[in-house]
Design a protein around this motif. Structure first.
Motif, PDB file in Angstrom:
ATOM      1  N   UNK A  48       0.739  -1.144   0.002  1.00  0.00           N
ATOM      2  CA  UNK A  48       0.188   0.003   0.039  1.00  0.00           C
ATOM      3  C   UNK A  48       0.888   1.133  -0.026  1.00  0.00           C
TER       4      UNK A  48
ATOM      5  N   UNK B  92      -6.528   1.527   3.500  1.00  0.00           N
ATOM      6  CA  UNK B  92      -6.156   0.304   3.508  1.00  0.00           C
ATOM      7  C   UNK B  92      -4.799   0.178   4.331  1.00  0.00           C
TER       8      UNK B  92
ATOM      9  N   UNK C 233     -13.491   4.855   2.860  1.00  0.00           N
ATOM     10  CA  UNK C 233     -13.789   4.877   1.673  1.00  0.00           C
ATOM     11  C   UNK C 233     -15.243   5.576   1.353  1.00  0.00           C
TER      12      UNK C 233
ATOM     13  N   UNK D  44     -16.237   8.251  -1.306  1.00  0.00           N
ATOM     14  CA  UNK D  44     -17.422   8.445  -2.426  1.00  0.00           C
ATOM     15  C   UNK D  44     -18.050   9.881  -2.067  1.00  0.00           C
TER      16      UNK D  44
ATOM     17  N   UNK E 128     -25.957  -1.223   1.750  1.00  0.00           N
ATOM     18  CA  UNK E 128     -24.790  -1.724   1.595  1.00  0.00           C
ATOM     19  C   UNK E 128     -23.902  -0.693   1.973  1.00  0.00           C
ATOM     20  N   UNK E 129     -24.254   0.697   1.999  1.00  0.00           N
ATOM     21  CA  UNK E 129     -23.517   1.563   2.318  1.00  0.00           C
ATOM     22  C   UNK E 129     -23.273   1.821   4.277  1.00  0.00           C
TER      23      UNK E 129
ATOM     24  N   UNK F 119      -8.279  -0.266  -8.028  1.00  0.00           N
ATOM     25  CA  UNK F 119      -9.218  -0.678  -7.070  1.00  0.00           C
ATOM     26  C   UNK F 119      -9.407  -2.274  -7.036  1.00  0.00           C
TER      27      UNK F 119
ATOM     28  N   UNK G  68      -7.316  -3.716  -4.631  1.00  0.00           N
ATOM     29  CA  UNK G  68      -7.529  -3.500  -3.203  1.00  0.00           C
ATOM     30  C   UNK G  68      -8.995  -4.348  -2.857  1.00  0.00           C
TER      31      UNK G  68
ATOM     32  N   UNK H 179      -7.481  -7.378  -1.780  1.00  0.00           N
ATOM     33  CA  UNK H 179      -7.179  -7.493  -0.362  1.00  0.00           C
ATOM     34  C   UNK H 179      -8.429  -7.399   0.566  1.00  0.00           C
ATOM     35  N   UNK H 180      -9.368  -6.858   0.238  1.00  0.00           N
ATOM     36  CA  UNK H 180     -10.683  -6.618   1.208  1.00  0.00           C
ATOM     37  C   UNK H 180     -11.385  -8.037   1.368  1.00  0.00           C
TER      38      UNK H 180
ATOM     39  N   UNK I 230     -18.170  -5.770   3.143  1.00  0.00           N
ATOM     40  CA  UNK I 230     -18.948  -4.551   2.728  1.00  0.00           C
ATOM     41  C   UNK I 230     -17.817  -3.616   1.909  1.00  0.00           C
ATOM     42  N   UNK I 231     -16.779  -3.490   2.550  1.00  0.00           N
ATOM     43  CA  UNK I 231     -15.671  -2.959   2.062  1.00  0.00           C
ATOM     44  C   UNK I 231     -15.477  -2.903   0.576  1.00  0.00           C
TER      45      UNK I 231
ATOM     46  N   UNK J 217     -17.538  -4.041  -1.498  1.00  0.00           N
ATOM     47  CA  UNK J 217     -18.918  -3.445  -2.402  1.00  0.00           C
ATOM     48  C   UNK J 217     -18.820  -1.806  -2.302  1.00  0.00           C
ATOM     49  N   UNK J 218     -18.123  -1.330  -1.160  1.00  0.00           N
ATOM     50  CA  UNK J 218     -18.001   0.380  -1.525  1.00  0.00           C
ATOM     51  C   UNK J 218     -17.042   0.480  -2.750  1.00  0.00           C
ATOM     52  N   UNK J 219     -15.985  -0.252  -2.666  1.00  0.00           N
ATOM     53  CA  UNK J 219     -14.950  -0.160  -3.876  1.00  0.00           C
ATOM     54  C   UNK J 219     -15.732  -0.170  -5.232  1.00  0.00           C
TER      55      UNK J 219
ATOM     56  N   UNK K  93     -18.973   0.630  -5.684  1.00  0.00           N
ATOM     57  CA  UNK K  93     -19.498   1.866  -5.800  1.00  0.00           C
ATOM     58  C   UNK K  93     -18.498   3.020  -6.226  1.00  0.00           C
ATOM     59  N   UNK K  94     -17.295   2.925  -5.738  1.00  0.00           N
ATOM     60  CA  UNK K  94     -16.416   3.951  -6.407  1.00  0.00           C
ATOM     61  C   UNK K  94     -16.205   3.763  -7.660  1.00  0.00           C
TER      62      UNK K  94
END
Lengths: 97, 165, 128
Positions: free
Chosen positions: A2, A49, A57, A61, B16-17, C52, C55, C58-59, C63-64, C66-68, C70-71
Protein backbone atom coordinates in the motif's frame (compact mmCIF):
# COMPACT_ATOMS: atom_id res chain seq x y z
CA UNK A 1 2.50 -2.64 -1.04
CA UNK A 2 0.00 0.00 0.00
CA UNK A 3 3.02 2.24 0.44
CA UNK A 4 3.76 1.78 -3.27
CA UNK A 5 0.23 2.71 -4.25
CA UNK A 6 0.08 5.70 -1.92
CA UNK A 7 3.45 6.93 -3.15
CA UNK A 8 2.44 6.55 -6.79
CA UNK A 9 -0.80 8.44 -6.18
CA UNK A 10 1.10 11.25 -4.47
CA UNK A 11 3.56 11.41 -7.39
CA UNK A 12 0.66 11.55 -9.89
CA UNK A 13 -0.96 14.27 -7.75
CA UNK A 14 2.27 16.27 -7.95
CA UNK A 15 2.23 16.14 -11.77
CA UNK A 16 -1.44 17.07 -11.94
CA UNK A 17 -1.00 19.96 -9.52
CA UNK A 18 1.86 21.28 -11.67
CA UNK A 19 -0.53 21.19 -14.62
CA UNK A 20 -3.17 23.01 -12.56
CA UNK A 21 -0.67 25.74 -11.70
CA UNK A 22 0.72 26.06 -15.24
CA UNK A 23 -2.69 26.29 -16.85
CA UNK A 24 -2.67 27.95 -19.38
CA UNK A 25 -6.46 28.04 -19.89
CA UNK A 26 -9.16 27.70 -17.27
CA UNK A 27 -10.18 24.39 -18.84
CA UNK A 28 -6.76 22.92 -18.18
CA UNK A 29 -7.24 23.86 -14.56
CA UNK A 30 -10.75 22.43 -14.44
CA UNK A 31 -9.46 19.19 -16.00
CA UNK A 32 -6.63 19.06 -13.48
CA UNK A 33 -9.12 19.70 -10.67
CA UNK A 34 -11.24 16.79 -11.90
CA UNK A 35 -8.21 14.49 -11.99
CA UNK A 36 -7.16 15.65 -8.53
CA UNK A 37 -10.62 14.57 -7.35
CA UNK A 38 -10.21 11.09 -8.87
CA UNK A 39 -6.73 10.75 -7.36
CA UNK A 40 -8.02 11.95 -3.98
CA UNK A 41 -10.65 9.18 -3.95
CA UNK A 42 -7.95 6.61 -4.72
CA UNK A 43 -5.64 8.15 -2.12
CA UNK A 44 -8.38 7.94 0.51
CA UNK A 45 -9.00 4.30 -0.44
CA UNK A 46 -5.37 3.21 -0.37
CA UNK A 47 -4.55 5.24 2.74
CA UNK A 48 -7.54 3.66 4.43
CA UNK A 49 -6.07 0.22 3.67
CA UNK A 50 -2.61 1.41 4.75
CA UNK A 51 -3.85 2.43 8.18
CA UNK A 52 -6.32 -0.45 8.44
CA UNK A 53 -9.34 1.85 8.49
CA UNK A 54 -11.30 1.26 5.25
CA UNK A 55 -14.05 3.58 6.56
CA UNK A 56 -12.21 6.29 4.63
CA UNK A 57 -13.98 4.90 1.55
CA UNK A 58 -17.23 6.58 2.61
CA UNK A 59 -15.44 9.91 2.62
CA UNK A 60 -14.04 9.03 -0.80
CA UNK A 61 -17.51 8.37 -2.23
CA UNK A 62 -18.84 11.67 -0.88
CA UNK A 63 -15.77 13.42 -2.23
CA UNK A 64 -16.39 11.95 -5.67
CA UNK A 65 -19.97 13.20 -5.78
CA UNK A 66 -18.96 16.67 -4.62
CA UNK A 67 -16.11 16.70 -7.13
CA UNK A 68 -18.52 16.07 -10.01
CA UNK A 69 -20.87 18.83 -8.88
CA UNK A 70 -17.92 21.17 -8.30
CA UNK A 71 -16.57 20.56 -11.83
CA UNK A 72 -19.97 21.30 -13.33
CA UNK A 73 -20.37 24.43 -11.23
CA UNK A 74 -16.97 25.76 -12.35
CA UNK A 75 -17.66 24.97 -16.01
CA UNK A 76 -21.12 26.50 -15.91
CA UNK A 77 -19.80 29.59 -14.20
CA UNK A 78 -17.10 30.15 -16.78
CA UNK A 79 -19.44 29.48 -19.68
CA UNK A 80 -22.35 31.64 -18.59
CA UNK A 81 -20.98 33.72 -15.72
CA UNK A 82 -23.97 32.61 -13.69
CA UNK A 83 -24.64 29.40 -11.76
CA UNK A 84 -28.42 29.70 -12.11
CA UNK A 85 -28.32 30.02 -15.91
CA UNK A 86 -31.08 28.07 -17.61
CA UNK A 87 -30.21 26.79 -21.07
CA UNK A 88 -33.88 26.63 -22.11
CA UNK A 89 -33.96 30.44 -21.90
CA UNK A 90 -31.68 30.61 -24.93
CA UNK A 91 -33.19 31.63 -28.24
CA UNK A 92 -31.14 29.21 -30.32
CA UNK A 93 -30.98 26.45 -27.69
CA UNK A 94 -27.62 24.99 -28.75
CA UNK A 95 -27.51 21.24 -28.46
CA UNK A 96 -30.85 21.16 -26.72
CA UNK A 97 -33.55 18.71 -27.73
CA UNK B 1 -43.02 -0.88 -12.11
CA UNK B 2 -39.92 1.20 -12.73
CA UNK B 3 -40.71 3.17 -9.58
CA UNK B 4 -40.68 -0.02 -7.49
CA UNK B 5 -37.41 -1.08 -9.09
CA UNK B 6 -35.87 2.31 -8.33
CA UNK B 7 -37.01 2.07 -4.69
CA UNK B 8 -35.54 -1.45 -4.32
CA UNK B 9 -32.24 -0.37 -5.86
CA UNK B 10 -32.03 2.64 -3.54
CA UNK B 11 -32.84 0.46 -0.52
CA UNK B 12 -30.06 -2.00 -1.39
CA UNK B 13 -27.68 0.93 -1.86
CA UNK B 14 -28.59 2.28 1.57
CA UNK B 15 -28.13 -1.10 3.24
CA UNK B 16 -24.78 -1.64 1.56
CA UNK B 17 -23.45 1.77 2.52
CA UNK B 18 -24.45 1.82 6.19
CA UNK B 19 -23.45 -1.61 7.49
CA UNK B 20 -25.31 -0.81 10.73
CA UNK B 21 -28.83 -2.18 10.97
CA UNK B 22 -30.42 -0.32 13.89
CA UNK B 23 -34.13 0.61 13.81
CA UNK B 24 -33.30 4.33 13.77
CA UNK B 25 -31.04 4.09 10.71
CA UNK B 26 -33.54 1.86 8.92
CA UNK B 27 -36.40 4.31 9.41
CA UNK B 28 -34.26 7.25 8.31
CA UNK B 29 -33.33 5.23 5.23
CA UNK B 30 -36.98 4.49 4.47
CA UNK B 31 -37.85 8.19 4.70
CA UNK B 32 -34.95 9.11 2.40
CA UNK B 33 -35.96 6.50 -0.18
CA UNK B 34 -39.58 7.63 -0.15
CA UNK B 35 -38.54 11.28 -0.60
CA UNK B 36 -36.12 10.46 -3.41
CA UNK B 37 -38.58 8.28 -5.30
CA UNK B 38 -41.36 10.86 -4.87
CA UNK B 39 -39.05 13.59 -6.21
CA UNK B 40 -37.97 11.47 -9.18
CA UNK B 41 -41.62 10.63 -9.90
CA UNK B 42 -42.64 14.28 -9.78
CA UNK B 43 -39.74 15.21 -12.07
CA UNK B 44 -41.00 12.64 -14.61
CA UNK B 45 -37.60 11.01 -14.89
CA UNK B 46 -38.80 7.50 -14.05
CA UNK B 47 -39.02 6.31 -17.66
CA UNK B 48 -37.05 4.07 -20.03
CA UNK B 49 -34.40 6.77 -20.27
CA UNK B 50 -33.96 7.52 -16.57
CA UNK B 51 -34.35 4.01 -15.18
CA UNK B 52 -33.39 1.59 -17.99
CA UNK B 53 -34.23 -1.60 -16.09
CA UNK B 54 -34.14 -3.79 -19.21
CA UNK B 55 -30.43 -3.14 -19.58
CA UNK B 56 -29.52 -4.89 -16.38
CA UNK B 57 -29.36 -8.44 -17.75
CA UNK B 58 -27.30 -7.57 -20.81
CA UNK B 59 -25.13 -5.08 -18.94
CA UNK B 60 -22.42 -7.33 -17.42
CA UNK B 61 -21.45 -8.83 -20.79
CA UNK B 62 -21.34 -5.37 -22.36
CA UNK B 63 -19.27 -3.94 -19.50
CA UNK B 64 -16.82 -6.80 -19.81
CA UNK B 65 -16.43 -6.15 -23.54
CA UNK B 66 -16.07 -2.42 -22.88
CA UNK B 67 -13.43 -3.02 -20.24
CA UNK B 68 -11.33 -5.05 -22.68
CA UNK B 69 -11.61 -2.17 -25.16
CA UNK B 70 -10.59 0.29 -22.44
CA UNK B 71 -7.53 -1.77 -21.52
CA UNK B 72 -6.45 -2.00 -25.16
CA UNK B 73 -6.82 1.70 -25.92
CA UNK B 74 -5.44 2.84 -22.55
CA UNK B 75 -2.32 0.82 -23.27
CA UNK B 76 -1.89 2.47 -26.67
CA UNK B 77 -2.41 5.94 -25.16
CA UNK B 78 0.16 5.12 -22.44
CA UNK B 79 2.63 4.11 -25.13
CA UNK B 80 2.03 7.46 -26.85
CA UNK B 81 2.65 9.32 -23.60
CA UNK B 82 5.86 7.47 -22.83
CA UNK B 83 7.19 7.81 -26.38
CA UNK B 84 9.82 10.57 -26.31
CA UNK B 85 8.74 11.83 -29.76
CA UNK B 86 5.07 12.14 -28.68
CA UNK B 87 3.69 10.87 -32.02
CA UNK B 88 0.12 12.18 -31.72
CA UNK B 89 -2.10 13.18 -34.63
CA UNK B 90 -5.24 14.74 -33.10
CA UNK B 91 -8.30 14.32 -35.30
CA UNK B 92 -11.84 15.61 -35.16
CA UNK B 93 -14.50 13.54 -36.86
CA UNK B 94 -18.23 12.87 -36.98
CA UNK B 95 -19.84 9.48 -36.60
CA UNK B 96 -23.43 8.31 -36.69
CA UNK B 97 -24.94 6.58 -33.70
CA UNK B 98 -27.11 3.74 -34.98
CA UNK B 99 -29.05 3.33 -31.72
CA UNK B 100 -32.79 3.87 -31.55
CA UNK B 101 -33.30 5.09 -28.00
CA UNK B 102 -31.86 8.07 -26.16
CA UNK B 103 -30.40 5.71 -23.56
CA UNK B 104 -28.66 3.77 -26.35
CA UNK B 105 -27.10 6.90 -27.83
CA UNK B 106 -25.99 8.03 -24.39
CA UNK B 107 -24.41 4.61 -23.83
CA UNK B 108 -22.54 4.86 -27.12
CA UNK B 109 -21.35 8.43 -26.49
CA UNK B 110 -20.22 7.63 -22.95
CA UNK B 111 -18.48 4.46 -24.13
CA UNK B 112 -16.54 6.52 -26.66
CA UNK B 113 -15.55 8.98 -23.94
CA UNK B 114 -14.62 6.22 -21.49
CA UNK B 115 -12.23 4.64 -23.97
CA UNK B 116 -8.98 6.58 -23.61
CA UNK B 117 -7.97 8.17 -26.89
CA UNK B 118 -11.43 9.23 -28.00
CA UNK B 119 -13.79 11.84 -26.52
CA UNK B 120 -17.31 12.75 -27.59
CA UNK B 121 -17.43 16.53 -27.74
CA UNK B 122 -20.91 17.09 -29.08
CA UNK B 123 -24.21 15.35 -29.86
CA UNK B 124 -26.68 16.57 -32.46
CA UNK B 125 -29.55 14.18 -33.02
CA UNK B 126 -27.74 10.95 -33.83
CA UNK B 127 -24.51 12.55 -35.09
CA UNK B 128 -21.65 12.46 -32.59
CA UNK B 129 -18.64 14.75 -32.83
CA UNK B 130 -15.54 12.89 -31.67
CA UNK B 131 -12.01 14.04 -30.87
CA UNK B 132 -9.41 11.31 -31.23
CA UNK B 133 -5.78 11.57 -30.18
CA UNK B 134 -4.49 9.60 -33.18
CA UNK B 135 -6.15 9.47 -36.58
CA UNK B 136 -6.22 5.67 -36.32
CA UNK B 137 -8.68 5.94 -33.42
CA UNK B 138 -10.99 8.04 -35.59
CA UNK B 139 -10.72 5.45 -38.41
CA UNK B 140 -11.77 2.68 -36.02
CA UNK B 141 -14.83 4.61 -34.90
CA UNK B 142 -15.81 5.46 -38.48
CA UNK B 143 -15.81 1.76 -39.27
CA UNK B 144 -18.43 1.38 -36.58
CA UNK B 145 -17.43 -1.76 -34.67
CA UNK B 146 -18.32 -0.21 -31.33
CA UNK B 147 -21.52 1.25 -32.77
CA UNK B 148 -22.69 -2.23 -33.78
CA UNK B 149 -21.80 -3.68 -30.38
CA UNK B 150 -23.79 -0.97 -28.55
CA UNK B 151 -26.70 -1.48 -30.96
CA UNK B 152 -26.67 -5.19 -30.19
CA UNK B 153 -26.63 -4.39 -26.47
CA UNK B 154 -29.51 -1.99 -26.96
CA UNK B 155 -31.32 -4.43 -29.24
CA UNK B 156 -31.75 -6.77 -26.32
CA UNK B 157 -33.80 -4.02 -24.67
CA UNK B 158 -35.80 -3.22 -27.75
CA UNK B 159 -37.04 -6.80 -28.04
CA UNK B 160 -37.99 -7.03 -24.37
CA UNK B 161 -39.87 -3.75 -24.74
CA UNK B 162 -41.89 -5.17 -27.61
CA UNK B 163 -42.72 -8.26 -25.65
CA UNK B 164 -44.09 -6.14 -22.85
CA UNK B 165 -46.14 -4.00 -25.23
CA UNK C 1 -4.48 -20.04 -2.81
CA UNK C 2 -4.00 -17.13 -0.47
CA UNK C 3 -0.54 -16.65 -1.88
CA UNK C 4 -1.95 -16.44 -5.42
CA UNK C 5 -4.51 -13.83 -4.33
CA UNK C 6 -1.77 -11.92 -2.55
CA UNK C 7 0.49 -11.81 -5.59
CA UNK C 8 -2.41 -11.05 -7.94
CA UNK C 9 -3.44 -8.05 -5.88
CA UNK C 10 0.17 -6.93 -5.67
CA UNK C 11 0.49 -7.07 -9.47
CA UNK C 12 -2.82 -5.24 -9.96
CA UNK C 13 -1.91 -2.48 -7.52
CA UNK C 14 1.54 -2.04 -9.05
CA UNK C 15 0.10 -1.88 -12.58
CA UNK C 16 -2.60 0.56 -11.47
CA UNK C 17 0.03 2.80 -9.86
CA UNK C 18 2.07 2.69 -13.07
CA UNK C 19 -0.89 3.82 -15.18
CA UNK C 20 -1.78 6.57 -12.69
CA UNK C 21 1.72 8.03 -12.93
CA UNK C 22 1.80 7.57 -16.73
CA UNK C 23 -1.53 9.38 -17.14
CA UNK C 24 -0.39 12.22 -14.89
CA UNK C 25 2.84 12.48 -16.86
CA UNK C 26 0.77 12.64 -20.02
CA UNK C 27 -1.17 15.58 -18.62
CA UNK C 28 2.14 17.41 -18.31
CA UNK C 29 3.45 16.44 -21.75
CA UNK C 30 0.43 16.90 -24.02
CA UNK C 31 0.26 20.14 -26.02
CA UNK C 32 -3.36 21.28 -25.62
CA UNK C 33 -6.42 20.81 -23.46
CA UNK C 34 -8.13 18.19 -25.67
CA UNK C 35 -5.13 15.91 -25.85
CA UNK C 36 -4.63 16.32 -22.10
CA UNK C 37 -8.13 14.98 -21.58
CA UNK C 38 -7.08 11.71 -23.22
CA UNK C 39 -4.23 11.41 -20.73
CA UNK C 40 -6.61 12.18 -17.87
CA UNK C 41 -8.95 9.41 -19.01
CA UNK C 42 -6.10 6.90 -18.64
CA UNK C 43 -6.03 7.86 -14.95
CA UNK C 44 -9.81 7.70 -14.61
CA UNK C 45 -10.26 4.33 -16.29
CA UNK C 46 -7.35 1.92 -16.35
CA UNK C 47 -5.27 3.29 -13.47
CA UNK C 48 -8.21 3.62 -11.10
CA UNK C 49 -9.81 0.27 -11.98
CA UNK C 50 -6.62 -1.78 -11.67
CA UNK C 51 -5.82 -0.19 -8.31
CA UNK C 52 -9.37 -0.71 -7.04
CA UNK C 53 -9.41 -4.35 -8.27
CA UNK C 54 -6.21 -4.92 -6.32
CA UNK C 55 -7.72 -3.38 -3.20
CA UNK C 56 -10.86 -5.49 -3.68
CA UNK C 57 -8.82 -8.68 -3.61
CA UNK C 58 -7.24 -7.45 -0.38
CA UNK C 59 -10.64 -6.68 1.13
CA UNK C 60 -12.18 -10.05 0.30
CA UNK C 61 -15.95 -10.56 0.29
CA UNK C 62 -16.93 -7.74 2.64
CA UNK C 63 -18.89 -4.50 2.63
CA UNK C 64 -15.60 -2.74 1.95
CA UNK C 65 -15.30 -4.52 -1.42
CA UNK C 66 -18.89 -3.49 -2.21
CA UNK C 67 -18.01 0.12 -1.46
CA UNK C 68 -15.05 -0.17 -3.81
CA UNK C 69 -17.54 -1.31 -6.46
CA UNK C 70 -19.52 1.86 -5.79
CA UNK C 71 -16.34 3.90 -6.22
CA UNK C 72 -15.82 2.23 -9.60
CA UNK C 73 -19.44 2.82 -10.61
CA UNK C 74 -19.08 6.47 -9.64
CA UNK C 75 -15.98 6.87 -11.79
CA UNK C 76 -17.48 5.00 -14.74
CA UNK C 77 -20.84 6.75 -14.84
CA UNK C 78 -19.81 10.29 -13.96
CA UNK C 79 -16.30 10.42 -15.44
CA UNK C 80 -17.43 10.57 -19.08
CA UNK C 81 -20.15 13.08 -18.22
CA UNK C 82 -17.57 15.43 -16.72
CA UNK C 83 -15.14 14.92 -19.65
CA UNK C 84 -17.91 15.59 -22.14
CA UNK C 85 -19.00 18.76 -20.34
CA UNK C 86 -15.39 19.92 -20.18
CA UNK C 87 -14.75 19.32 -23.90
CA UNK C 88 -17.97 21.03 -24.87
CA UNK C 89 -17.25 24.02 -22.64
CA UNK C 90 -13.75 24.34 -24.10
CA UNK C 91 -15.13 24.20 -27.66
CA UNK C 92 -17.80 26.73 -26.76
CA UNK C 93 -15.12 29.09 -25.45
CA UNK C 94 -13.47 28.93 -28.92
CA UNK C 95 -10.33 27.19 -27.75
CA UNK C 96 -8.98 25.84 -31.02
CA UNK C 97 -7.73 22.27 -30.84
CA UNK C 98 -4.34 21.45 -32.35
CA UNK C 99 -5.36 19.18 -35.21
CA UNK C 100 -3.45 16.99 -37.59
CA UNK C 101 -6.63 16.24 -39.51
CA UNK C 102 -10.11 17.75 -39.38
CA UNK C 103 -12.91 15.51 -40.61
CA UNK C 104 -15.80 17.40 -39.05
CA UNK C 105 -17.12 18.34 -42.47
CA UNK C 106 -17.22 14.78 -43.77
CA UNK C 107 -20.41 13.15 -44.99
CA UNK C 108 -21.74 10.73 -42.46
CA UNK C 109 -22.96 7.51 -44.10
CA UNK C 110 -26.63 6.76 -43.56
CA UNK C 111 -27.70 4.24 -41.02
CA UNK C 112 -27.10 0.69 -42.20
CA UNK C 113 -30.12 -1.49 -42.90
CA UNK C 114 -32.42 -0.35 -40.15
CA UNK C 115 -33.38 3.03 -41.57
CA UNK C 116 -36.24 2.18 -43.98
CA UNK C 117 -38.06 -0.14 -41.59
CA UNK C 118 -38.01 2.56 -38.96
CA UNK C 119 -39.72 5.05 -41.27
CA UNK C 120 -42.38 2.56 -42.37
CA UNK C 121 -43.09 1.36 -38.89
CA UNK C 122 -43.52 4.91 -37.70
CA UNK C 123 -42.14 4.07 -34.28
CA UNK C 124 -41.83 7.04 -32.00
CA UNK C 125 -38.40 8.57 -31.87
CA UNK C 126 -37.51 9.71 -28.35
CA UNK C 127 -34.95 12.12 -29.75
CA UNK C 128 -37.52 14.30 -31.51
Amino acid sequence: MFYVATGAILLALLFVVIRAIKGPTVFDRALAGNSIGTLAILLLASYGFLTGRPEFLDIGLTYGLLNLIGTFAVLKFFRHGDLAYDITDDEEKPGWK
Amino acid sequence: MRTIFLAIALALFWLALSGHYTPFLMSVGAVCIILTVALAYRMNIVDEEGVPVELILAAPAYWFWLYIEIVKSAWSVTRLILDPRLPISPTFTRVRAGQKTAAGIATYANSITLTPGTITTGVEGDILEVHAIVSGGADDLEQGGMDRRVSRFEGSIATTNKEKA
Amino acid sequence: MEMIAFYASWVLIALGSFFLVAGALGMLRMPDVYTRMHAASVIDTLGATLLVFGLMIQAGLTLVALKLVFVLALLFFFGPVASHALAQAALHADIEPILAEDRRGRDVPPKAGEDPSRKEGGQHDPRQ
